[in-house]
Design a protein around this motif. Structure first.
Motif, PDB file in Angstrom:
ATOM      1  N   GLN A 238       0.668  -0.921  -0.342  1.00 44.79           N
ATOM      2  CA  GLN A 238       0.097   0.039   0.203  1.00 44.79           C
ATOM      3  C   GLN A 238       0.860   1.706   0.246  1.00 44.79           C
ATOM      4  O   GLN A 238       0.435   2.394  -0.346  1.00 44.79           O
ATOM      5  CB  GLN A 238      -0.703  -0.216   1.148  1.00 44.79           C
ATOM      6  CG  GLN A 238      -1.668   1.433   1.250  1.00 44.79           C
ATOM      7  CD  GLN A 238      -2.325   0.759   2.596  1.00 44.79           C
ATOM      8  OE1 GLN A 238      -2.897   0.473   3.084  1.00 44.79           O
ATOM      9  NE2 GLN A 238      -3.215   2.183   2.927  1.00 44.79           N
ATOM     10  N   ARG A 239       1.563   1.762   1.154  1.00 42.71           N
ATOM     11  CA  ARG A 239       3.157   2.486   1.019  1.00 42.71           C
ATOM     12  C   ARG A 239       3.767   3.021  -0.534  1.00 42.71           C
ATOM     13  O   ARG A 239       3.281   4.199  -1.330  1.00 42.71           O
ATOM     14  CB  ARG A 239       3.599   2.442   2.180  1.00 42.71           C
ATOM     15  CG  ARG A 239       3.548   2.368   3.508  1.00 42.71           C
ATOM     16  CD  ARG A 239       2.798   3.839   3.252  1.00 42.71           C
ATOM     17  NE  ARG A 239       2.087   3.582   4.906  1.00 42.71           N
ATOM     18  CZ  ARG A 239       2.476   4.257   5.657  1.00 42.71           C
ATOM     19  NH1 ARG A 239       3.975   4.044   6.365  1.00 42.71           N
ATOM     20  NH2 ARG A 239       1.955   3.510   7.661  1.00 42.71           N
ATOM     21  N   GLU A 242       1.212   4.605  -3.036  1.00 43.20           N
ATOM     22  CA  GLU A 242       0.872   5.329  -2.684  1.00 43.20           C
ATOM     23  C   GLU A 242       1.904   6.431  -3.043  1.00 43.20           C
ATOM     24  O   GLU A 242       1.543   7.490  -3.438  1.00 43.20           O
ATOM     25  CB  GLU A 242       0.170   5.466  -1.118  1.00 43.20           C
ATOM     26  CG  GLU A 242      -0.893   5.191  -0.352  1.00 43.20           C
ATOM     27  CD  GLU A 242      -1.274   4.928   0.955  1.00 43.20           C
ATOM     28  OE1 GLU A 242      -2.075   5.039   1.439  1.00 43.20           O
ATOM     29  OE2 GLU A 242      -0.339   5.572   1.618  1.00 43.20           O
ATOM     30  N   THR A 243       3.135   5.719  -2.696  1.00 47.75           N
ATOM     31  CA  THR A 243       4.017   6.845  -3.383  1.00 47.75           C
ATOM     32  C   THR A 243       4.591   6.543  -4.867  1.00 47.75           C
ATOM     33  O   THR A 243       4.686   7.851  -4.906  1.00 47.75           O
ATOM     34  CB  THR A 243       5.276   6.001  -2.007  1.00 47.75           C
ATOM     35  OG1 THR A 243       5.645   5.534  -1.164  1.00 47.75           O
ATOM     36  CG2 THR A 243       6.908   7.072  -2.969  1.00 47.75           C
ATOM     37  N   GLN A 265      -0.160  14.376  -1.585  1.00 48.66           N
ATOM     38  CA  GLN A 265      -0.665  13.033  -0.194  1.00 48.66           C
ATOM     39  C   GLN A 265      -1.772  12.380  -0.666  1.00 48.66           C
ATOM     40  O   GLN A 265      -2.371  12.853  -1.558  1.00 48.66           O
ATOM     41  CB  GLN A 265      -0.681  13.753   0.805  1.00 48.66           C
ATOM     42  CG  GLN A 265      -0.839  12.797   1.842  1.00 48.66           C
ATOM     43  CD  GLN A 265       0.426  12.354   2.006  1.00 48.66           C
ATOM     44  OE1 GLN A 265       1.240  12.933   1.502  1.00 48.66           O
ATOM     45  NE2 GLN A 265       0.740  11.262   2.457  1.00 48.66           N
ATOM     46  N   VAL A 266      -1.366  11.316  -1.170  1.00 43.61           N
ATOM     47  CA  VAL A 266      -2.324  10.117  -1.755  1.00 43.61           C
ATOM     48  C   VAL A 266      -2.145   8.657  -0.418  1.00 43.61           C
ATOM     49  O   VAL A 266      -1.657   8.777   0.229  1.00 43.61           O
ATOM     50  CB  VAL A 266      -1.676   9.197  -3.210  1.00 43.61           C
ATOM     51  CG1 VAL A 266      -2.259   8.335  -3.301  1.00 43.61           C
ATOM     52  CG2 VAL A 266      -1.897  10.670  -3.608  1.00 43.61           C
ATOM     53  N   HIS A 267      -3.936   9.060  -0.245  1.00 39.22           N
ATOM     54  CA  HIS A 267      -4.066   7.304   0.593  1.00 39.22           C
ATOM     55  C   HIS A 267      -4.897   6.597  -0.402  1.00 39.22           C
ATOM     56  O   HIS A 267      -5.904   6.914  -0.825  1.00 39.22           O
ATOM     57  CB  HIS A 267      -5.148   7.834   1.123  1.00 39.22           C
ATOM     58  CG  HIS A 267      -5.079   7.107   2.930  1.00 39.22           C
ATOM     59  ND1 HIS A 267      -4.990   6.384   3.902  1.00 39.22           N
ATOM     60  CD2 HIS A 267      -6.731   6.694   2.783  1.00 39.22           C
ATOM     61  CE1 HIS A 267      -5.131   5.252   3.863  1.00 39.22           C
ATOM     62  NE2 HIS A 267      -6.626   5.838   3.399  1.00 39.22           N
ATOM     63  N   ALA A 268      -4.862   5.709   0.179  1.00 37.62           N
ATOM     64  CA  ALA A 268      -5.241   4.457  -1.312  1.00 37.62           C
ATOM     65  C   ALA A 268      -5.422   3.700   0.196  1.00 37.62           C
ATOM     66  O   ALA A 268      -5.072   2.981   0.660  1.00 37.62           O
ATOM     67  CB  ALA A 268      -4.459   3.699  -1.569  1.00 37.62           C
ATOM     68  N   THR A 269      -7.583   2.243   0.284  1.00 39.73           N
ATOM     69  CA  THR A 269      -7.460   1.652   0.886  1.00 39.73           C
ATOM     70  C   THR A 269      -7.307   0.587  -0.552  1.00 39.73           C
ATOM     71  O   THR A 269      -8.076   0.255  -1.421  1.00 39.73           O
ATOM     72  CB  THR A 269      -8.831   2.210   1.035  1.00 39.73           C
ATOM     73  OG1 THR A 269      -9.003   3.046   1.705  1.00 39.73           O
ATOM     74  CG2 THR A 269      -9.333   1.421   2.032  1.00 39.73           C
ATOM     75  N   LEU A 361     -10.189   5.751  -3.356  1.00 37.14           N
ATOM     76  CA  LEU A 361      -8.714   6.603  -3.615  1.00 37.14           C
ATOM     77  C   LEU A 361      -8.768   7.918  -3.371  1.00 37.14           C
ATOM     78  O   LEU A 361      -9.734   8.033  -3.478  1.00 37.14           O
ATOM     79  CB  LEU A 361      -8.367   6.376  -5.121  1.00 37.14           C
ATOM     80  CG  LEU A 361      -7.184   7.225  -5.446  1.00 37.14           C
ATOM     81  CD1 LEU A 361      -5.894   6.734  -4.529  1.00 37.14           C
ATOM     82  CD2 LEU A 361      -6.679   6.956  -6.912  1.00 37.14           C
ATOM     83  N   SER A 362      -8.039   9.319  -1.910  1.00 40.53           N
ATOM     84  CA  SER A 362      -7.841   9.946  -1.610  1.00 40.53           C
ATOM     85  C   SER A 362      -6.891  10.537  -2.419  1.00 40.53           C
ATOM     86  O   SER A 362      -6.144  10.417  -1.859  1.00 40.53           O
ATOM     87  CB  SER A 362      -8.660  10.027  -0.488  1.00 40.53           C
ATOM     88  OG  SER A 362      -9.712   9.354  -0.418  1.00 40.53           O
ATOM     89  N   ASP A 396     -14.378   7.507  -4.188  1.00 43.63           N
ATOM     90  CA  ASP A 396     -12.893   8.592  -4.712  1.00 43.63           C
ATOM     91  C   ASP A 396     -12.967  10.221  -3.859  1.00 43.63           C
ATOM     92  O   ASP A 396     -13.751  10.520  -5.162  1.00 43.63           O
ATOM     93  CB  ASP A 396     -12.385   7.983  -5.605  1.00 43.63           C
ATOM     94  CG  ASP A 396     -12.313   6.518  -6.288  1.00 43.63           C
ATOM     95  OD1 ASP A 396     -12.220   6.112  -5.277  1.00 43.63           O
ATOM     96  OD2 ASP A 396     -11.699   6.057  -7.191  1.00 43.63           O
TER      97      ASP A 396
END
Length: 522
Positions: A238-239, A242-243, A265-269, A361-362, A396
């Motif tokens: 996940q990291r 996102e990276t 900044q990205v945050h994924a579930t 996805l945010s 999203d």
């Protein structure tokens, strides 16, 4: 006290005898000496100490301090007695000298337990010493890891049994004290497990337990505890996702607003559940099923029959009778039977959903308001939504904000130690610059006061005398019994009087002040 007062009086008397120029010279010399002493004290800071060993046990700290005392090396011991510091320029030499003496020992004994042989030791005592030696050596080795502050190893070696089914397995437990802010990676945990299991005879990894000083499991059986062993594979994936996405979006936005003017900044579930779906579909799309087998059976019967033939009635019966009682009729029958087997329409579908499906996805984007036009925010939002594959139906979201950035970034902010060093440097420079300025200011004020003070001007003195002046008769003195006063001054004024006249013309205020002082004296 009397002697001190006498010396002060003598100093004051000598100070009053000095001329203004001599006083300025004395003050300048004193300030120069003070400046030189202060400069030496500032430019030669006190000796700095650096830790030579930290997190020492009581035995190791005592042994190290004793060796430093014998060698005459100055040292400092921390309040808790676990850190020994020596002058910074002697750290390397002290470490080499202590290492040659086998210090520190790590707070535990290793195979040096067997250096001294002793007679009469039982076999049980030898086994216990062997177990202690293994534990001590493992503790020393594990404590040398970068993220480990100290370690404790406990090994349980059961007695050998005659029957294999009654033999108990060897087990071990390791307690780690990690350094503040440090964590063990999964590879490091596996390395510790492999080290301990290889060093202890008969120890299997599933019988090894590793915990930290807070009791959190790091390794239990075949799996490492994700709480302290580091991020697990799912979190790593996940990291990484996102990276990677944040880096791509950052590079794209930087081409529009410039480097350093955007933060992404990205945050994924992600869904890590693995699913398997089996489905059977009959007659897909309503098509005609295929014929698997077909069988047709035809049965034909031919023969003569007796009886009335024709239309039922009198005529047919009379005619038949006339032809004879033995008349025959020819008859044929056919039986057709057909069987067709069709292939059953069946569609079997097995769908296995791989773990790691993106659920939500945010993306958050911050633009520098002092360098970016706010009208660009909507365009950046559309580009980010297209590049990141935003699906609103999935939940999203994309947020773009325009705010001014801080002038100092966290990377540019000085650390606490660096800030203290800079402040000390500024203080030293300030002292070096301030002392000469103060000395010059004092000297300038003394000289200015000497130039502005009124200079005493000699004035001719006249005295009242009762003696008659030579060449003056008593008749010219007026009434008898009156006091005699001197005659008028000489026709030619003395040189001092000329100076006084010149001073009166040049600076009347000084003359007025002089006359006022004379009146006060009267």
């Amino acid at each position: 006290m009397g002697r001190i007062a006498q010396q002060l009086a003598q100093f004051r008397t000598r100070w009053d005898r000095l001329t203004p120029n001599q006083r300025v010279a004395v003050i300048g010399v004193a300030l120069t000496a003070l400046f030189a002493v202060t400069l030496l004290l500032v430019m030669q800071p006190p000796q700095r100490y650096a830790p030579v060993y930290t997190n020492l046990s009581g035995e190791d700290a005592a042994a190290i301090v004793e060796q430093l005392r014998q060698q005459g090396v100055p040292y400092r011991l921390s309040a808790d007695g676990t850190t020994v510091s020596v002058p910074a320029d002697r750290v390397a030499d002290v470490r080499l000298a202590l290492a040659s003496l086998g210090l520190p020992k790590g707070g535990s004994l290793g195979f040096e337990l067997f250096d001294r042989s002793s007679f009469g030791v039982t076999d049980f005592a030898q086994r216990v010493n062997y177990q202690r030696a293994i534990e001590g050596e493992l503790q020393r080795t594990i404590s040398r890891l970068d993220a480990v502050s100290s370690a404790r190893v406990h090994i349980v070696i059961p007695e050998e049994s005659l029957f294999a089914e009654d033999q108990q397995p060897t087990s071990a437990a390791v307690v780690l004290q990690l350094k503040p802010g440090r964590q063990l990676t999964e590879d490091q945990v596996r390395g510790i497990v492999h080290l301990v299991s290889s060093a202890v005879p008969g120890l299997q990894p599933e019988h090894l337990t590793i915990v930290d000083d807070a009791g959190n499991p790091i390794w239990s059986g075949n799996e490492a505890g994700s709480a302290t062993a580091g991020m697990d594979e799912h979190l790593k994936a996940q990291r990484a996702y996102e990276t990677t996405l944040a880096t791509q979006l950052q590079a794209m936005i930087a081409r529009i607003v410039g480097n350093g003017n955007a933060a992404v900044q990205v945050h994924a579930t992600l869904d890590w559940d693995q699913r398997s779906v089996d489905s059977e579909i009959f007659s897909p799309n309503g098509t005609q099923p295929q014929v698997r087998s077909q069988q047709e059976r035809v049965q034909t019967v031919e023969g003569n029959t007796t009886g009335a033939i024709g239309v039922p009635g009198v005529d047919s019966n009379v005619q038949t009778f006339q032809e004879g009682a033995g008349g025959q009729n020819q008859q044929r029958s056919e039986l057709r039977e057909s069987t067709t087997n069709y292939e059953v329409s069946r569609q079997v579908e097995r769908v296995v959903q791989a773990p790691g499906q993106l659920e939500r996805l945010s993306v958050a984007v911050v633009l520098n308001g002092s360098a970016v036009d706010p009208t660009v925010a909507q365009q950046v939002r559309d580009l980010v939504a297209a590049a990141a594959g935003i699906v609103p139906e999935r939940g999203d979201s994309v947020t773009v904000s325009v705010v001014p950035f801080s002038a100092t970034t966290p990377e540019e902010a000085p650390s606490g130690a660096g800030l203290i060093d800079r402040l000390l440097d500024f203080a030293r420079i300030g002292v070096i610059v301030l002392i000469p300025l103060v000395a010059l200011l004092i000297a300038w004020r003394v000289l200015a006061s000497q130039r502005g003070a009124p200079q005493p001007v000699p004035v001719p003195q006249y005295r009242v005398s009762s003696e008659p002046l030579a060449g003056v008769s008593a008749a010219g003195l007026g009434t008898a019994g009156t006091a005699e006063i001197p005659g008028p001054p000489p026709a030619t004024p003395p040189p001092q009087f000329k100076d006084l006249q010149e001073l009166a013309r040049r600076d009347p205020a000084v003359v007025a002040q002089l006359v006022r002082s004379w009146l006060n004296e009267e």
